[in-house]
Design a protein around this motif. Structure first.
Motif, PDB file in Angstrom:
ATOM      1  N   ALA A  56       0.826  -1.214   0.000  1.00 33.81           N
ATOM      2  CA  ALA A  56       0.000   0.000   0.000  1.00 33.81           C
ATOM      3  C   ALA A  56       0.856   1.258   0.000  1.00 33.81           C
ATOM      4  O   ALA A  56       0.526   2.259  -0.642  1.00 33.81           O
ATOM      5  N   GLU A  90       2.265   1.866  -3.551  1.00 34.99           N
ATOM      6  CA  GLU A  90       1.339   2.079  -4.658  1.00 34.99           C
ATOM      7  C   GLU A  90       0.408   3.248  -4.381  1.00 34.99           C
ATOM      8  O   GLU A  90       0.225   3.661  -3.238  1.00 34.99           O
ATOM      9  N   ASN A  91      -0.178   3.759  -5.418  1.00 31.01           N
ATOM     10  CA  ASN A  91      -1.151   4.848  -5.283  1.00 31.01           C
ATOM     11  C   ASN A  91      -2.545   4.251  -5.150  1.00 31.01           C
ATOM     12  O   ASN A  91      -3.432   4.504  -5.956  1.00 31.01           O
ATOM     13  N   ALA A  92      -2.706   3.411  -4.107  1.00 32.44           N
ATOM     14  CA  ALA A  92      -3.953   2.653  -3.945  1.00 32.44           C
ATOM     15  C   ALA A  92      -4.924   3.386  -3.033  1.00 32.44           C
ATOM     16  O   ALA A  92      -4.530   4.185  -2.189  1.00 32.44           O
ATOM     17  N   ILE A  93      -6.209   3.111  -3.217  1.00 30.25           N
ATOM     18  CA  ILE A  93      -7.232   3.734  -2.378  1.00 30.25           C
ATOM     19  C   ILE A  93      -7.714   2.769  -1.296  1.00 30.25           C
ATOM     20  O   ILE A  93      -8.548   3.111  -0.477  1.00 30.25           O
ATOM     21  N   SER A 130      -6.222  -1.021   1.062  1.00 32.52           N
ATOM     22  CA  SER A 130      -5.003  -1.771   1.363  1.00 32.52           C
ATOM     23  C   SER A 130      -5.255  -3.169   1.903  1.00 32.52           C
ATOM     24  O   SER A 130      -4.330  -3.967   1.986  1.00 32.52           O
ATOM     25  N   GLU A 134       5.674   8.459   7.050  1.00 33.47           N
ATOM     26  CA  GLU A 134       5.214   7.829   5.810  1.00 33.47           C
ATOM     27  C   GLU A 134       3.888   7.112   6.029  1.00 33.47           C
ATOM     28  O   GLU A 134       2.959   7.215   5.211  1.00 33.47           O
ATOM     29  N   SER A 190       1.023   9.659   6.926  1.00 34.48           N
ATOM     30  CA  SER A 190       0.683  10.453   5.738  1.00 34.48           C
ATOM     31  C   SER A 190      -0.233   9.648   4.811  1.00 34.48           C
ATOM     32  O   SER A 190      -1.226  10.176   4.289  1.00 34.48           O
ATOM     33  N   LYS A 191       0.093   8.358   4.618  1.00 36.50           N
ATOM     34  CA  LYS A 191      -0.749   7.502   3.784  1.00 36.50           C
ATOM     35  C   LYS A 191      -2.120   7.313   4.419  1.00 36.50           C
ATOM     36  O   LYS A 191      -3.154   7.257   3.728  1.00 36.50           O
ATOM     37  N   GLU A 207      -4.844   9.682   3.556  1.00 33.32           N
ATOM     38  CA  GLU A 207      -5.481   9.458   2.254  1.00 33.32           C
ATOM     39  C   GLU A 207      -6.558   8.387   2.335  1.00 33.32           C
ATOM     40  O   GLU A 207      -7.521   8.407   1.574  1.00 33.32           O
TER      41      GLU A 207
END
Length: 575
Positions: A323, A326-329, A331, A353, A356-357, A360
């Motif tokens: 996750a 990648e630019n995943a929405i 996980s 890190e 921050s993810k 999103e």
């Protein structure tokens, strides 16, 4: 030339030592200028000067009131405190004569330095030669605090009368199961290796066989690459003891409940081993029970208490890394999984890190608050003031986003902490007060109220500050702040206890010694003050510099002993 008449002999300041109080310095200057027939002053003038090596304030001329035998003056001053004032001196200057003079006819120092004891309160500021204070509070999942310990037993069997391990199928499986358990629970709390013997004649007449079996199993564990620290492993044996037999009897299914009760009546009657043995043999069917259960008593029981390492398991860690890369929405991990990963990440950069993810993936206060704390702690580590301010700003923005999602005491605390570091103490106090209202959690309140108490000290509410520290602290800074509140409240007995607790909590934390030196100086105990001051100044350059100008030590500063301890400190530092 020394003037024949001392025109400033009555000039004085009240209080005699200037003090910081509630962000200002307030004092009153009074005095008289004598009028004598032969030396009546011509156009007398009084000016007050506050001066240090860095800056100065020259106040306007003080109005004089002429009486029969003197000119009298009295004026009150209130100054917004600035750091340069701490080492400044206050001086009265007397001018006379028809012409404008640049140099005073006479001058007199009224006070040296300013007592800034409230500013010693520890509120998270970083000093160059001291450990970096930890600031900010993460919102925790509680996973790190839960007791995840698990207990499991493994049995290694032996032939009758033997202490040599045979790798039978059951013993091989026991070692394999033990390895699996330790892989899943790799943080071992304790391991007990207990050698047992059955009541059979072939098992001997002493406990030696049991301890020999335990030693053999210890060697087997080492040969199987199961290495446990000696401090966590305990070897022992049981002999002439029906305890293990009673445990096996509980799981034995070939007896009726009524018959088992006969056995328990004997095993729990409190008589000695031999008496119980004779009674057991009289119970019908005992020989069959013994044949079935005694072989399991020729054994070593391995009792392990262990818990998994905090964090995600291997499969979850793989999903996390995927996750993050990648630019995943989504996980495959929920909010708690991500929060645990953030908690257990070792470095601030790793935490940043993850959090921050999370911002999103989840609409939650947790990632915004926790990422803000990371920014705050990174700010503590940088010496670049612009970078520090930038990180504070980023943290403030994240906390603002968290506050839009929900009202949370941790967010309010962290907002208050940033304001404290920025010097906005009054705004910070409001945030911290609001945070305390929202929760009864003792751990949170202990941390929040300690910072709030430090601000009470700086705001001059010393009695109120003493009430903030009614918690079980462990950090030397908290004990010091508590002592400071009592010291400023003139409660020297409780102040002394708290400063001593600060010293015991961290002997390299010089502020506790400095507090004890202040008490000794205020009590007129010069030798004790010098002794404690000597310990304090060797711990911190900041304390060293403060002690040189602190008016609390004015009475002992002129002594040879005072400068001797500073001289020795310089010598040590140079080495």
């Amino acid at each position: 030339m020394v003037p024949e008449t001392d025109f400033l002999k009555d000039s004085r300041v009240t209080p005699g030592k200037l003090e910081f109080f509630r962000d200002s310095v307030r004092f009153e200057v009074t005095g008289t200028i004598p009028i004598e027939s032969a030396l009546s002053p011509k156009n007398p003038k009084i000016i007050i000067l506050l001066k240090s090596s860095e800056n100065s304030i020259l106040f306007d001329e003080i109005e004089l009131t002429k009486n029969v035998a003197e000119y009298a003056y009295k004026k009150s001053f209130a100054l917004a405190y600035e750091p340069w004032m701490e080492g400044a001196y206050l001086e009265t200057q007397f001018f006379q004569g028809k012409k404008e003079q640049t140099e005073p006819y006479q001058k007199k120092i009224l006070a040296r330095g300013i007592i800034t004891t409230p500013l010693l309160a520890k509120i998270g500021h970083v000093n160059s030669d001291e450990p970096i204070p930890q600031v900010g509070l993460f919102i925790s999942t509680g996973a790190m605090d839960r007791d995840m310990s698990r207990t499991k037993e493994f049995l290694i069997r032996f032939d009758a009368g033997s202490s040599s391990v045979k790798m039978t199928n059951s013993n091989t499986q026991a070692i394999a199961d033990l390895k699996t358990f330790l892989t899943e629970n790799s943080s071992v709390v304790s391991m007990r290796v207990i050698g047992t013997q059955s009541p059979e004649v072939s098992e001997g007449r002493s406990s030696k066989l049991g301890i020999d079996r335990a030693e053999s199993v210890k060697r087997l564990l080492e040969e199987s690459n199961i290495r446990i620290r000696d401090s966590l492993m305990q070897l022992s044996s049981r002999w002439n003891d029906w305890f293990d037999f009673r445990l096996q009897l509980r799981e034995y299914e070939k007896l009726s409940t009524q018959r088992k009760d006969q056995y328990y009546a004997v095993l729990l009657n409190g008589l000695d081993y031999e008496s119980q043995s004779q009674s057991l043999r009289k119970i019908a069917g005992f020989s069959q029970v013994a044949a079935d259960l005694f072989p399991s008593l020729r054994a070593v029981k391995i009792e392990v208490v262990a818990k998994p390492l905090p964090g995600l398991n291997q499969a979850q860690s793989a999903l996390l890394q995927k996750a993050l890369g990648e630019n995943a929405i989504s996980s495959g991990l929920d909010l708690t999984d991500w929060a645990i990963a953030g908690e257990t990440a070792p470095r601030l950069e790793d935490k940043a890190e993850i959090y921050s993810k999370m911002t999103e993936l989840f609409r939650s206060v947790i990632p915004y608050n926790n990422l803000a704390v990371v920014k705050m702690r990174l700010a503590q580590r940088t010496l670049d003031e612009e970078a520090k301010k930038k990180l504070w700003k980023e943290a403030e923005n994240l906390l603002y986003q968290a506050s839009k999602i929900g009202t949370d005491p941790y967010v309010l605390h962290n907002q208050g902490q940033i304001m404290v570091l920025q010097g906005k103490t009054w705004d910070a106090y409001k945030k911290l007060s609001d945070a305390s209202v929202l929760t009864r959690d003792e751990d949170f309140l202990k941390y929040n109220e300690s910072l709030r108490g430090a601000l009470d000290i700086m705001r001059g509410d010393y009695k109120l500050a003493t009430l903030r520290f009614d918690y079980d602290y462990t950090e030397p800074k908290d004990f010091f702040n508590k002592g400071l509140a009592y010291f400023l409240s003139k409660d020297f007995a409780n102040a002394s206890l708290s400063f001593e607790e600060s010293v015991m909590a961290g002997r390299n934390y010089g502020y506790g010694f400095y507090g004890l030196a202040m008490i000794a100086a205020a009590s007129g105990q010069t030798e004790i003050a010098l002794l404690q001051l000597d310990k304090a100044i060797h711990a911190s350059e900041l304390i060293y510099q403060k002690a040189l100008v602190d008016p609390i030590f004015e009475e002992i500063r002129s002594s040879d002993e005072f400068f001797q301890i500073f001289k020795s400190s310089v010598t040590i530092n140079e080495k």
